[in-house]
Write a protein that holds these residues in place. Structure first.
Motif, PDB file in Angstrom:
ATOM      1  N   TYR A 186       5.435 -21.435   1.294  1.00 60.21           N
ATOM      2  CA  TYR A 186       4.301 -20.518   1.225  1.00 60.21           C
ATOM      3  C   TYR A 186       4.227 -19.571   2.427  1.00 60.21           C
ATOM      4  N   ILE A 187       5.301 -19.481   3.202  1.00 60.54           N
ATOM      5  CA  ILE A 187       5.331 -18.597   4.370  1.00 60.54           C
ATOM      6  C   ILE A 187       6.331 -17.467   4.120  1.00 60.54           C
ATOM      7  N   PHE A 188       5.912 -16.239   4.413  1.00 60.04           N
ATOM      8  CA  PHE A 188       6.761 -15.065   4.254  1.00 60.04           C
ATOM      9  C   PHE A 188       6.557 -14.159   5.466  1.00 60.04           C
ATOM     10  N   GLY A 189       7.655 -13.671   6.034  1.00 62.13           N
ATOM     11  CA  GLY A 189       7.578 -12.793   7.202  1.00 62.13           C
ATOM     12  C   GLY A 189       8.214 -11.443   6.911  1.00 62.13           C
ATOM     13  N   VAL A 190       7.502 -10.367   7.192  1.00 60.34           N
ATOM     14  CA  VAL A 190       8.017  -9.021   6.885  1.00 60.34           C
ATOM     15  C   VAL A 190       8.924  -8.477   7.982  1.00 60.34           C
ATOM     16  N   LEU A 191       8.956  -9.121   9.136  1.00 60.63           N
ATOM     17  CA  LEU A 191       9.667  -8.579  10.287  1.00 60.63           C
ATOM     18  C   LEU A 191      11.082  -9.124  10.394  1.00 60.63           C
ATOM     19  N   SER A 192      11.925  -8.364  11.086  1.00 57.82           N
ATOM     20  CA  SER A 192      13.307  -8.793  11.306  1.00 57.82           C
ATOM     21  C   SER A 192      13.324 -10.040  12.187  1.00 57.82           C
ATOM     22  N   ASN A 337      10.642   6.291   2.710  1.00 58.99           N
ATOM     23  CA  ASN A 337       9.718   6.933   1.766  1.00 58.99           C
ATOM     24  C   ASN A 337       9.183   5.836   0.865  1.00 58.99           C
ATOM     25  N   GLY A 338       8.009   5.350   1.194  1.00 62.20           N
ATOM     26  CA  GLY A 338       7.487   4.156   0.550  1.00 62.20           C
ATOM     27  C   GLY A 338       6.692   4.418  -0.706  1.00 62.20           C
ATOM     28  N   ILE A 339       6.467   3.351  -1.463  1.00 62.80           N
ATOM     29  CA  ILE A 339       5.659   3.435  -2.672  1.00 62.80           C
ATOM     30  C   ILE A 339       4.186   3.157  -2.375  1.00 62.80           C
ATOM     31  N   ASP A 340       3.873   2.908  -1.138  1.00 61.19           N
ATOM     32  CA  ASP A 340       2.510   2.550  -0.748  1.00 61.19           C
ATOM     33  C   ASP A 340       1.692   3.807  -0.436  1.00 61.19           C
ATOM     34  N   VAL A 341       0.426   3.611  -0.115  1.00 60.83           N
ATOM     35  CA  VAL A 341      -0.478   4.727   0.144  1.00 60.83           C
ATOM     36  C   VAL A 341      -0.100   5.501   1.395  1.00 60.83           C
ATOM     37  N   PHE A 342       0.583   4.859   2.345  1.00 60.31           N
ATOM     38  CA  PHE A 342       0.946   5.533   3.596  1.00 60.31           C
ATOM     39  C   PHE A 342       2.232   6.354   3.470  1.00 60.31           C
ATOM     40  N   LYS A 343       3.076   6.013   2.541  1.00 60.78           N
ATOM     41  CA  LYS A 343       4.285   6.760   2.174  1.00 60.78           C
ATOM     42  C   LYS A 343       5.376   6.758   3.238  1.00 60.78           C
ATOM     43  N   LEU A 396       9.825 -10.243  -4.543  1.00 59.82           N
ATOM     44  CA  LEU A 396       9.441  -8.889  -4.131  1.00 59.82           C
ATOM     45  C   LEU A 396      10.624  -8.142  -3.523  1.00 59.82           C
ATOM     46  N   ASP A 397      10.769  -6.888  -3.873  1.00 64.11           N
ATOM     47  CA  ASP A 397      11.792  -6.026  -3.276  1.00 64.11           C
ATOM     48  C   ASP A 397      11.307  -4.589  -3.397  1.00 64.11           C
ATOM     49  N   ILE A 398      10.623  -4.117  -2.366  1.00 63.63           N
ATOM     50  CA  ILE A 398      10.051  -2.771  -2.383  1.00 63.63           C
ATOM     51  C   ILE A 398      10.328  -2.080  -1.056  1.00 63.63           C
ATOM     52  N   THR A 399      10.170  -0.765  -1.058  1.00 60.77           N
ATOM     53  CA  THR A 399      10.253   0.015   0.182  1.00 60.77           C
ATOM     54  C   THR A 399       8.881   0.598   0.479  1.00 60.77           C
ATOM     55  N   THR A 400       8.422   0.392   1.704  1.00 60.27           N
ATOM     56  CA  THR A 400       7.144   0.924   2.158  1.00 60.27           C
ATOM     57  C   THR A 400       7.384   1.829   3.362  1.00 60.27           C
ATOM     58  N   PHE A 401       6.300   2.375   3.900  1.00 55.28           N
ATOM     59  CA  PHE A 401       6.413   3.193   5.112  1.00 55.28           C
ATOM     60  C   PHE A 401       7.069   2.408   6.239  1.00 55.28           C
ATOM     61  N   TYR A 402       6.969   1.090   6.187  1.00 59.04           N
ATOM     62  CA  TYR A 402       7.490   0.202   7.234  1.00 59.04           C
ATOM     63  C   TYR A 402       8.957  -0.130   7.026  1.00 59.04           C
ATOM     64  N   GLY A 403       9.435   0.046   5.824  1.00 54.90           N
ATOM     65  CA  GLY A 403      10.806  -0.313   5.508  1.00 54.90           C
ATOM     66  C   GLY A 403      10.863  -1.226   4.301  1.00 54.90           C
ATOM     67  N   ASN A 413      12.584 -11.946   6.305  1.00 52.99           N
ATOM     68  CA  ASN A 413      13.068 -10.629   5.891  1.00 52.99           C
ATOM     69  C   ASN A 413      14.291 -10.283   6.735  1.00 52.99           C
ATOM     70  N   ILE A 414      15.466 -10.512   6.196  1.00 55.68           N
ATOM     71  CA  ILE A 414      16.711 -10.240   6.923  1.00 55.68           C
ATOM     72  C   ILE A 414      17.304  -8.898   6.514  1.00 55.68           C
ATOM     73  N   PHE A 415      16.523  -8.118   5.792  1.00 58.03           N
ATOM     74  CA  PHE A 415      17.053  -6.906   5.177  1.00 58.03           C
ATOM     75  C   PHE A 415      16.607  -5.620   5.879  1.00 58.03           C
ATOM     76  N   LYS A 416      15.764  -5.721   6.900  1.00 58.92           N
ATOM     77  CA  LYS A 416      15.227  -4.540   7.573  1.00 58.92           C
ATOM     78  C   LYS A 416      15.765  -4.452   9.000  1.00 58.92           C
ATOM     79  N   PRO A 417      16.351  -3.326   9.376  1.00 61.87           N
ATOM     80  CA  PRO A 417      16.872  -3.192  10.740  1.00 61.87           C
ATOM     81  C   PRO A 417      15.772  -2.933  11.763  1.00 61.87           C
ATOM     82  N   MET A 418      16.123  -3.091  13.043  1.00 60.22           N
ATOM     83  CA  MET A 418      15.209  -2.773  14.138  1.00 60.22           C
ATOM     84  C   MET A 418      15.686  -1.515  14.854  1.00 60.22           C
ATOM     85  N   ALA A 419      14.879  -1.057  15.797  1.00 60.39           N
ATOM     86  CA  ALA A 419      15.201   0.148  16.561  1.00 60.39           C
ATOM     87  C   ALA A 419      15.002  -0.123  18.043  1.00 60.39           C
TER      88      ALA A 419
END
Length: 451
Positions: A186-192, A337-343, A396-403, A413-419
């Motif tokens: 029941y734990i999910f993390g959005v960060l790299s 270019n996300g599908i969310d309200v922030f884009k 879930l597999d979506i792209t948001t303003f965050y990645g 989330n092992i699919f998003k790079p860092m900067a």
């Protein structure tokens, strides 16, 4: 007579907070009055009930204060204590999502639109208290879903509560692998992952025409910081970057002079190492820079996992913050270019600055992204049932303003790079990777006396 008031859901008497839930005022338990106060009480009590009734009914309502068309999200957040600055950024990220999702029609489930509400408490930067508050959010406040606290230490505690009650928790501020290695569902993390924090900065340093030849690595002894430091040492060693100093210090340390004194002469021939990499949190990064100046430790490059990306790092250190690099889960220069309200990242930045008056740190962006993951999982599930939402998060597999928001089998989330960012002339700029950089790395760093 001592005054009583509700402040953020806490009953206070004579200035002393009492851990009473507001619903207890209207319990079925008998209430006794002394004869000397009885007349006064029957006069005051009706007025008190009228004044407090809307508040109490709200606090005692379905889902922690929600109506039948309200979804309540709960989170313990460090608003005081050692990680209060990062915690405030976390809260701002959550609150921005609440405001904008509600302004845009809420969360749509079939033919029903749900408004959202956030219930949060200050955990004082204490993992133990964070777990206690998570329990309260689930059992007393009856929240529908859980958003994460700030930091790995608290997340490690809170995820056990989510697992126990089978309520999904999406978090954006705990990156250690240990969070996702318990076999919880029941734990999910959005960060790299934590291992990426040091890697992206070392990659940036090694991309320079004349890169540093050696590095000193210091870290706090909490789970996240140790994991980053281990990954940094392994990456440096495998890329011909000599690790000349490797030391841990107590988490939340406010004095690092002993560590830094030893570090100062750890380079070849008793020199200052070319690069100093610190793995910890903002307060420790600030302390390191202040004490490096006091001890006249002039490295060619300074880099920290947490600190430089927060808005007040440069404010606190002034010109001494210039040239310092940091790792970032997200920057406004990212190209999504996300599908969310922030884009887009740029649009999120604009909205955030208008709302809070300062640039968004990645802690805020990843917190907003955690809530977005819930939003789209709920809509995909077509249900507010926790199990069905949990199953939707798995897929879930979506792209948001965050990645990209996608989770592996462990919930990471092992699919998003860092900067990599750097402070230049008091401003945070993106310097790596090249495809999103808006400035080049300024290197080498001048001595403190020449800045």
């Amino acid at each position: 007579m001592k005054k009583r008031a509700f402040v953020s859901g806490v009953l206070q008497e004579g200035g002393t907070a009492m851990a009473a839930h507001p619903c207890t005022l209207f319990s079925a338990s008998p209430v006794s009055f002394s004869s000397s106060r009885f007349v006064h009480s029957i006069i005051v009590l009706p007025t008190l009930i009228v004044l407090l009734l809307p508040v109490v009914l709200s606090a005692c309502g379905s889902g922690g204060g929600g109506s039948s068309n309200t979804l309540v999200f709960g989170a313990p957040i460090s608003l005081t204590g050692s990680t209060a600055k990062e915690g405030q950024l976390t809260l701002e990220g959550y609150q921005l999502w609440v405001k904008y999702v509600n302004a845009n029609g809420g969360i749509k489930v079939g033919n029903t639109s749900y408004q959202v509400k956030l219930v949060h408490y200050d955990d004082g930067s204490s993992p133990t208290k964070s777990a206690q508050l998570t329990q309260q959010l689930v059992t007393a406040d009856k929240v529908n879903f859980l958003l994460g606290p700030y930091g790995t230490a608290a997340t490690l505690q809170d995820e056990a509560i989510a697992e126990q009650y089978k309520i999904p928790m999406v978090e954006g501020n705990g990156a250690a692998k240990s969070i996702f290695s318990k076999g919880f569902h029941y734990i999910f993390g959005v960060l790299s992952p934590a291992s990426e924090y040091a890697k992206v900065m070392l990659e940036a340093a090694l991309s320079l025409p004349t890169p540093p030849k050696n590095v000193a690595i210091i870290s706090a002894d909490d789970a996240f910081s140790k994991e980053v430091a281990t990954a940094a040492r392994n990456f440096a060693s495998s890329h011909n970057l000599a690790v000349v100093y490797y030391k841990q210090y107590p988490s939340n340390a406010t004095d690092l002079t002993g560590v830094l004194t030893d570090l100062k002469s750890s380079g070849p021939g008793g020199t200052v190492p070319d690069m100093i990499l610190g793995s910890g949190h903002e307060n420790e990064a600030v302390t390191t820079m202040k004490e490096c100046k006091q001890l006249n430790i002039n490295a060619r490059l300074y880099a920290f996992t947490v600190g430089p990306a927060t808005p007040d790092f440069a404010t606190v250190l002034g010109k001494d913050a210039n040239f310092v690099m940091g790792s970032a889960q997200w920057t406004a220069q990212s190209k999504y270019n996300g599908i969310d309200v922030f884009k887009t990242p740029a649009n999120y930045e604009q909205i955030y600055v208008k709302e809070y008056g300062h640039e968004p740190a990645y802690q805020s962006a990843e917190s907003t992204a955690s809530a977005l993951a819930f939003q789209f999982a709920i809509e995909k599930a077509g249900s507010i049932d926790p199990q069905k939402v949990r199953d939707a998060l798995v897929n879930l597999d979506i792209t948001t303003f965050y990645g990209r928001l996608k989770f592996d089998a462990t919930g990471a989330n092992i699919f998003k790079p860092m900067a990599t960012i750097q402070i230049q002339d008091g401003k945070i700029v993106t310097v790596y990777p090249a495809e999103i950089a808006n400035e080049q790395i300024m290197y080498p760093t001048p001595a403190f006396a020449n800045r």
